[in-house]
Design a protein around this motif. Structure first.
Motif, PDB file in Angstrom:
ATOM      1  N   GLU A 239       0.915  -1.338   0.034  1.00 52.08           N
ATOM      2  CA  GLU A 239       0.045   0.059  -0.006  1.00 52.08           C
ATOM      3  C   GLU A 239       0.849   1.278  -0.100  1.00 52.08           C
ATOM      4  OE1 GLU A 239      -2.732  -0.393   3.232  1.00 52.08           O
ATOM      5  OE2 GLU A 239      -3.608  -1.827   2.565  1.00 52.08           O
ATOM      6  N   LYS A 240       2.175   1.312   0.469  1.00 46.90           N
ATOM      7  CA  LYS A 240       2.762   2.422   0.603  1.00 46.90           C
ATOM      8  C   LYS A 240       4.339   2.028  -0.048  1.00 46.90           C
ATOM      9  CE  LYS A 240       1.138   4.579   4.638  1.00 46.90           C
ATOM     10  NZ  LYS A 240       1.298   5.181   6.115  1.00 46.90           N
ATOM     11  N   TRP A 241       4.875   2.968  -0.766  1.00 49.10           N
ATOM     12  CA  TRP A 241       6.175   2.880  -1.324  1.00 49.10           C
ATOM     13  C   TRP A 241       6.873   4.188  -1.561  1.00 49.10           C
ATOM     14  CZ3 TRP A 241       6.823   3.114  -7.157  1.00 49.10           C
ATOM     15  CH2 TRP A 241       5.704   3.675  -7.909  1.00 49.10           C
ATOM     16  N   GLU A 242       8.113   4.151  -1.682  1.00 49.80           N
ATOM     17  CA  GLU A 242       8.763   5.369  -1.817  1.00 49.80           C
ATOM     18  C   GLU A 242       9.472   5.381  -3.116  1.00 49.80           C
ATOM     19  OE1 GLU A 242      11.195   4.729   1.708  1.00 49.80           O
ATOM     20  OE2 GLU A 242      13.199   4.469   0.313  1.00 49.80           O
ATOM     21  N   THR A 381       7.146   9.283  -0.172  1.00 51.77           N
ATOM     22  CA  THR A 381       6.523   8.139   0.008  1.00 51.77           C
ATOM     23  C   THR A 381       5.143   8.432  -0.583  1.00 51.77           C
ATOM     24  OG1 THR A 381       7.344   7.949   2.384  1.00 51.77           O
ATOM     25  CG2 THR A 381       5.286   6.751   2.119  1.00 51.77           C
ATOM     26  N   LEU A 382       4.686   7.233  -1.432  1.00 52.22           N
ATOM     27  CA  LEU A 382       3.250   7.289  -2.303  1.00 52.22           C
ATOM     28  C   LEU A 382       2.188   6.068  -1.487  1.00 52.22           C
ATOM     29  CD1 LEU A 382       4.672   7.091  -5.790  1.00 52.22           C
ATOM     30  CD2 LEU A 382       4.170   9.078  -4.194  1.00 52.22           C
TER      31      LEU A 382
END
Length: 382
Positions: A239-242, A381-382
């Protein structure tokens, strides 16, 4: 007359000698050939005996569930080993996702012939999705399975239609073996991808049907019962990545800061107000009496991230010459140092140079600092 008889006698003698030599030659050849012939005969007999005994051993071992015509099965096994993607082992732990028990495997195999030769379980939920377990108990169903039971899982596509996306799941098929009280399983080592156009995955050659015809193998027990199951481990998508990037075209790269009444500065350190450069907030921090190895002999100067970012920075730090613009400049480039978790120098300018009025660094009891930020890395962070 005598001469003729004499000649005839010589001829008969030559023939006799020739015959004796031939006889001796034949005897010798036979004598030398006999061991080889005997060995060859013994070898043929031994090989025949080994093949026969091997066949008897396999039959007696109970490992051969079907007639000796097993070319299709052997081919499937070889393919699994060569692929290097399938594990075939036994374990004590039962299936974790779903299990099906047949009171009589043979009866079920007959009944499903009117249902496409497959048994279809009730839907069950794993990982937020509905699944169905499919078992094919009859020969060459599906086509190409030969004498094997086939097992498949199918994902319900209703949730995929509303929100089209890929589902990754690790699949393990199992069947219970009563003779060792363990579960025989077949596992694909790679996670399988399910989506709108690929809703089903399975093993065409799970296990030979013959194992379910003889209770001695343990896969049918208590009057023909059998158990099948499946593990489905759904991998949740991240769900989150950078995103790491390096900014070089810096907007508003310069910042100036004036520290007044320097002679009365009695604190260990002073920090400037926050300023924005390149879309990030920064501060300057100065130690008038130095810090670390510079304590008591040099002024220390550092650039810090106001939000405590720890990326790669390239910048120029300056103490301004307020008389001739002969500024003292030092460049920082790298990751933050351990002293302040920032970028700078413990020994930026010595007290001797700072207090030398001819150099113009200290004027009217004030010192001016400047920073020019050239580039820096950032992580979003997306």
């Amino acid at each position: 007359m005598y001469t003729d008889e004499k000649k005839k006698g010589k001829n008969h003698g030559s023939i006799f000698v020739y015959c004796v030599l031939c006889f001796v030659l034949i005897v010798e050849v036979a004598r030398f050939a006999k061991p080889y012939y005997g060995n060859l005969h013994n070898l043929m007999e031994t090989e025949a005996l080994v093949v026969e005994e091997g066949f008897v051993d396999v039959m007696n071992s109970g490992k051969l569930p079907c007639p000796f015509k097993t070319s299709r099965s052997a081919s499937a096994r070889s393919h699994e080993k060569l692929s290097g993607l399938i594990r075939r082992e036994d374990r004590a732990r039962p299936p974790s996702s779903y299990c099906v028990k047949f009171q009589n495997f043979a009866t079920m195999a007959k009944l499903v012939k009117d249902n496409g030769d497959k048994y279809e379980s009730r839907p069950f939920s794993v990982g937020g999705y509905n699944w169905t377990l499919l078992i094919y108990p009859n020969e060459n169903k599906p086509v190409g399975s030969g004498g094997f039971v086939s097992m498949y899982v199918r994902i319900d596509n209703s949730s995929l239609i509303a929100n089209p996306h890929d589902v990754y799941a690790e699949i393990t098929f199992l069947t219970y073996k009563s003779t060792i009280d363990r579960y025989h399983f077949l596992q694909e080592t790679d996670a399988q991808r399910f989506h709108l156009f690929k809703q089903q995955y399975g093993q065409l050659n799970f296990l030979e049907i013959g194992y379910y015809r003889d209770p001695g193998h343990g896969f049918i027990f208590d009057g023909g019962q059998s158990v099948f199951g499946v593990d489905i481990l759904v991998a949740n998508p991240f769900e989150k990545w950078e995103v790491f990037s390096y900014e070089e075209n810096i907007r508003d790269p310069l910042f100036n800061w004036k520290l007044t009444k320097f002679s009365t500065c009695n604190l260990d350190s002073y920090t400037s107000g926050s300023f924005s450069s390149g879309g990030r907030d920064w501060v300057l921090k100065v130690y008038p009496n130095g810090v670390g190895h510079a304590t008591g002999n040099s002024l220390s100067l550092f650039l810090l991230s106001a939000s405590n970012e720890k990326g790669y920075v390239k910048a120029k730090l300056r103490v301004i010459d307020q008389i001739r613009s002969n500024h003292l400049e030092k460049q920082v480039e790298g990751w933050p140092n351990a002293t302040e978790n920032g970028w700078g120098f413990e020994k930026f300018i010595s007290f001797a140079d700072l207090n030398d009025s001819t150099k113009g660094f200290l004027a009217d009891d004030a010192i001016k600092f400047e920073v020019e930020i050239l580039s820096f890395s950032k992580t979003d962070t997306l």
